[in-house]
Motif scaffolding. Structure first.
Motif, PDB file in Angstrom:
ATOM      1  N   THR A 239     -11.823   7.832  -6.908  1.00 33.32           N
ATOM      2  CA  THR A 239     -12.662   8.687  -7.738  1.00 33.32           C
ATOM      3  C   THR A 239     -11.824   9.815  -8.347  1.00 33.32           C
ATOM      4  OG1 THR A 239     -14.586  10.159  -7.754  1.00 33.32           O
ATOM      5  CG2 THR A 239     -13.309  10.073  -5.714  1.00 33.32           C
ATOM      6  N   LEU A 240     -12.223  10.243  -9.530  1.00 28.67           N
ATOM      7  CA  LEU A 240     -11.585  11.404 -10.154  1.00 28.67           C
ATOM      8  C   LEU A 240     -12.416  12.669  -9.976  1.00 28.67           C
ATOM      9  CD1 LEU A 240     -10.263   9.831 -13.499  1.00 28.67           C
ATOM     10  CD2 LEU A 240      -9.080  10.106 -11.305  1.00 28.67           C
ATOM     11  N   GLU A 241     -13.506  12.557  -9.231  1.00 25.36           N
ATOM     12  CA  GLU A 241     -14.408  13.685  -9.051  1.00 25.36           C
ATOM     13  C   GLU A 241     -14.007  14.597  -7.901  1.00 25.36           C
ATOM     14  OE1 GLU A 241     -17.161  14.511 -11.080  1.00 25.36           O
ATOM     15  OE2 GLU A 241     -16.072  13.069 -12.320  1.00 25.36           O
ATOM     16  N   THR A 242     -13.158  14.110  -7.002  1.00 24.15           N
ATOM     17  CA  THR A 242     -12.759  14.890  -5.829  1.00 24.15           C
ATOM     18  C   THR A 242     -11.463  14.318  -5.275  1.00 24.15           C
ATOM     19  OG1 THR A 242     -13.385  15.510  -3.557  1.00 24.15           O
ATOM     20  CG2 THR A 242     -14.235  13.429  -4.372  1.00 24.15           C
ATOM     21  N   GLU A 243     -10.720  15.150  -4.569  1.00 25.23           N
ATOM     22  CA  GLU A 243      -9.518  14.688  -3.874  1.00 25.23           C
ATOM     23  C   GLU A 243      -9.840  14.193  -2.466  1.00 25.23           C
ATOM     24  OE1 GLU A 243      -6.210  14.271  -4.566  1.00 25.23           O
ATOM     25  OE2 GLU A 243      -6.836  14.490  -6.651  1.00 25.23           O
ATOM     26  N   TYR A 244     -11.106  14.282  -2.071  1.00 24.16           N
ATOM     27  CA  TYR A 244     -11.484  13.830  -0.726  1.00 24.16           C
ATOM     28  C   TYR A 244     -11.716  12.327  -0.771  1.00 24.16           C
ATOM     29  CZ  TYR A 244     -13.148  14.533   4.034  1.00 24.16           C
ATOM     30  OH  TYR A 244     -13.281  14.509   5.410  1.00 24.16           O
ATOM     31  N   LYS A 245     -10.605  11.576  -0.711  1.00 23.23           N
ATOM     32  CA  LYS A 245     -10.646  10.135  -0.957  1.00 23.23           C
ATOM     33  C   LYS A 245      -9.385   9.474  -0.407  1.00 23.23           C
ATOM     34  CE  LYS A 245      -8.332  10.746  -5.440  1.00 23.23           C
ATOM     35  NZ  LYS A 245      -8.365  10.474  -6.886  1.00 23.23           N
ATOM     36  N   VAL A 246      -9.454   8.152  -0.222  1.00 28.49           N
ATOM     37  CA  VAL A 246      -8.227   7.402   0.039  1.00 28.49           C
ATOM     38  C   VAL A 246      -7.347   7.554  -1.196  1.00 28.49           C
ATOM     39  CG1 VAL A 246      -9.093   5.703   1.691  1.00 28.49           C
ATOM     40  CG2 VAL A 246      -9.360   5.263  -0.743  1.00 28.49           C
ATOM     41  N   GLY A 247      -6.061   7.806  -0.957  1.00 31.63           N
ATOM     42  CA  GLY A 247      -5.164   8.028  -2.077  1.00 31.63           C
ATOM     43  C   GLY A 247      -5.144   9.441  -2.580  1.00 31.63           C
ATOM     44  N   GLY A 248      -5.986  10.309  -2.004  1.00 34.64           N
ATOM     45  CA  GLY A 248      -5.988  11.713  -2.395  1.00 34.64           C
ATOM     46  C   GLY A 248      -4.724  12.421  -1.916  1.00 34.64           C
ATOM     47  N   LYS A 249      -4.564  13.662  -2.322  1.00 38.90           N
ATOM     48  CA  LYS A 249      -3.341  14.405  -2.012  1.00 38.90           C
ATOM     49  C   LYS A 249      -3.058  14.482  -0.519  1.00 38.90           C
ATOM     50  CE  LYS A 249      -2.975  17.277  -6.170  1.00 38.90           C
ATOM     51  NZ  LYS A 249      -4.061  16.674  -6.951  1.00 38.90           N
ATOM     52  N   GLN A 250      -4.108  14.557   0.297  1.00 39.85           N
ATOM     53  CA  GLN A 250      -3.914  14.669   1.743  1.00 39.85           C
ATOM     54  C   GLN A 250      -3.958  13.320   2.457  1.00 39.85           C
ATOM     55  OE1 GLN A 250      -6.995  17.736   2.601  1.00 39.85           O
ATOM     56  NE2 GLN A 250      -5.275  18.911   3.408  1.00 39.85           N
TER      57      GLN A 250
END
Length: 448
Positions: free
Chosen positions: A126-137
């Motif tokens: 998703t581009l709506e949040t970084e709380y995701k697989v593949g997100g910054k963390q």
């Protein structure tokens, strides 16, 4: 049996007889759906890493989810540690092609995958949040939804997206304050409409991503049956329009909410009794274990129990989805894999009497369950190997001397015996499976 805290009560029981732009399309699509009979639903996310009952422990008011199995004793620490599982969740052994192969062999015709549970963690890019697989963390730099959908389509298994309309990570749903929070939005949406509107836009944008960016999607399975109407109005008509822009034949299941966008209904953890069979198309949802997601030392139902449940559901006119909870490393448990193999072995032999059949539900004698071909020329009778007796009376299986009765597993025509006024066949002349139910094919003898 007490209702679990995660099971919502249906909001509406009356049928909506109004005509909508999608009405005719759905008539055809729901016939297709009823042909499928068996689906799998994957609950997968950070809760697998925690080994707890999906997202529910995050909700302070949902005490039932923490009773006797708290992720952390201190609630604030529980929430903090859970949110931070994004840094640990790294399913490096996940092979979507292997998932799809196992499910194909098990006889599943459709799959539903959790794009996001109530915790707000996204299993897609998703581009709506970084709380995701593949997100910054996130250490896992792959798009799980993309891999799953592509693998299952290649196995010709229909695809569905589970999406929770609630989002406990979003500051537009749960405000960043110290109020005690439950499953609902943590603020008065009428008092703060601008915050709520930002949440509505967030949900609509995510629905657009899922239905526009991941190829053909057959089902949109919307959970959180407290969210979407009244004070938590998600403008569902507009949401459905967005979802069908690229998916014009999409079946939408706004679970437990009733009305236009609950295209079929989903009894959870139960098979309806005869008097309870829904008027709408329906699907029973039953996890293979006690919980939907992975929990260490879970207790699993036997394949015998699941096959009996499945045939009961089909004989009453429903579909069944079984819940599988992959492990944190991305693999299935050994127990679930074995159960799925045993279900598939039985369906390989007896599936003709299951898939693409229809029902005429009633109380049959001696634990028999019947299904019918769509043209009504053939019907099938199933009985658990736990109940089989030597004499099978034709009256119990809606047959008489004018019918040909075959063992479904061998296609061998069975001899019919008469004793006084009783007509019967012998179960000893059938091939009996080691697990599951015996099956009979019954058709009228040719005239002349």
């Amino acid at each position: 049996m007490a209702i679990r805290g995660d099971i919502e009560v249906p909001k509406e029981v009356e049928l909506d007889h109004r005509t909508y732009p999608e009405t005719e399309m759905l008539k055809e699509r729901l016939e297709w759906f009823q042909d499928l009979k068996l689906g799998v639903i994957f609950h997968y996310g950070l809760y697998a890493q925690a080994g707890i009952v999906e997202s529910w422990q995050l909700s302070e008011k949902d005490l039932w989810a923490r009773e006797g199995r708290e992720f952390r004793k201190d609630f604030k620490q529980l929430q903090l540690d859970y949110w931070n599982l994004i840094k640990e969740f790294n399913p490096e052994k996940l092979q979507a092609k292997k998932w799809a192969s196992i499910c194909k062999e098990a006889g599943f015709k459709y799959c539903i995958f959790t794009t996001k549970h109530h915790d707000g963690f996204n299993m897609y890019n998703t581009l709506e949040t970084e709380y995701k697989v593949g997100g910054k963390q996130s250490p896992f730099k792959r798009d799980i939804l993309k891999e799953v959908f592509e693998a299952f389509r290649k196995e010709e298994i229909a695809t569905g997206a589970y999406y929770s309309k609630a989002n406990w990570y979003s500051s537009f749903y749960w405000l960043d304050d110290d109020t005690i929070k439950g499953r609902h939005a943590s603020y008065d949406t009428e008092r703060y409409p601008e915050i709520w509107q930002r949440y509505v836009s967030f949900v609509h944008n995510q629905i657009k991503e899922i239905t526009h960016n991941y190829g053909h999607v057959d089902l949109l399975w919307l959970d959180a049956g407290w969210c979407g109407q009244k004070k938590e109005d998600l403008e569902m008509d507009r949401l459905a329009e967005i979802a069908r822009e690229k998916q014009p034949e999409l079946i939408i299941v706004d679970r437990m909410m009733g009305g236009r966008h609950e295209n079929y209904v989903t009894p959870e953890r139960k098979v309806p009794e005869l008097a309870e069979i829904p008027k709408k198309v329906w699907e029973s949802n039953i996890p293979i274990g006690d919980d939907w997601g992975y929990v260490p030392n879970d207790r699993f139902k036997s394949s015998q129990e699941l096959l009996e449940t499945f045939v009961d559901v089909v004989s009453k006119g429903g579909n069944l989805i079984l819940g599988v909870g992959p492990k944190p490393d991305g693999t299935f448990t050994d127990e679930e894999t074995k159960i799925l193999q045993e279900i598939g072995n039985w369906l390989n032999i007896y599936g003709e009497g299951i898939y693409e059949t229809r029902s005429q539900p009633k109380e049959w004698q001696n634990q028999w369950k019947l299904t019918y071909s769509k043209d009504q020329t053939i019907h099938y009778a199933f009985q658990s190997i736990r109940f089989t007796q030597e004499k099978i009376f034709l009256a119990d299986i809606e047959a008489d001397k004018h019918h040909v009765i075959k063992d479904l597993s061998t296609k061998k025509e069975l001899e019919v015996y008469t004793e006084e006024d009783q007509i019967y066949i012998l179960s000893s002349e059938l091939e009996k499976p080691a697990i599951g139910l015996i099956g009979l094919e019954i058709l009228k003898k040719p005239q002349g």
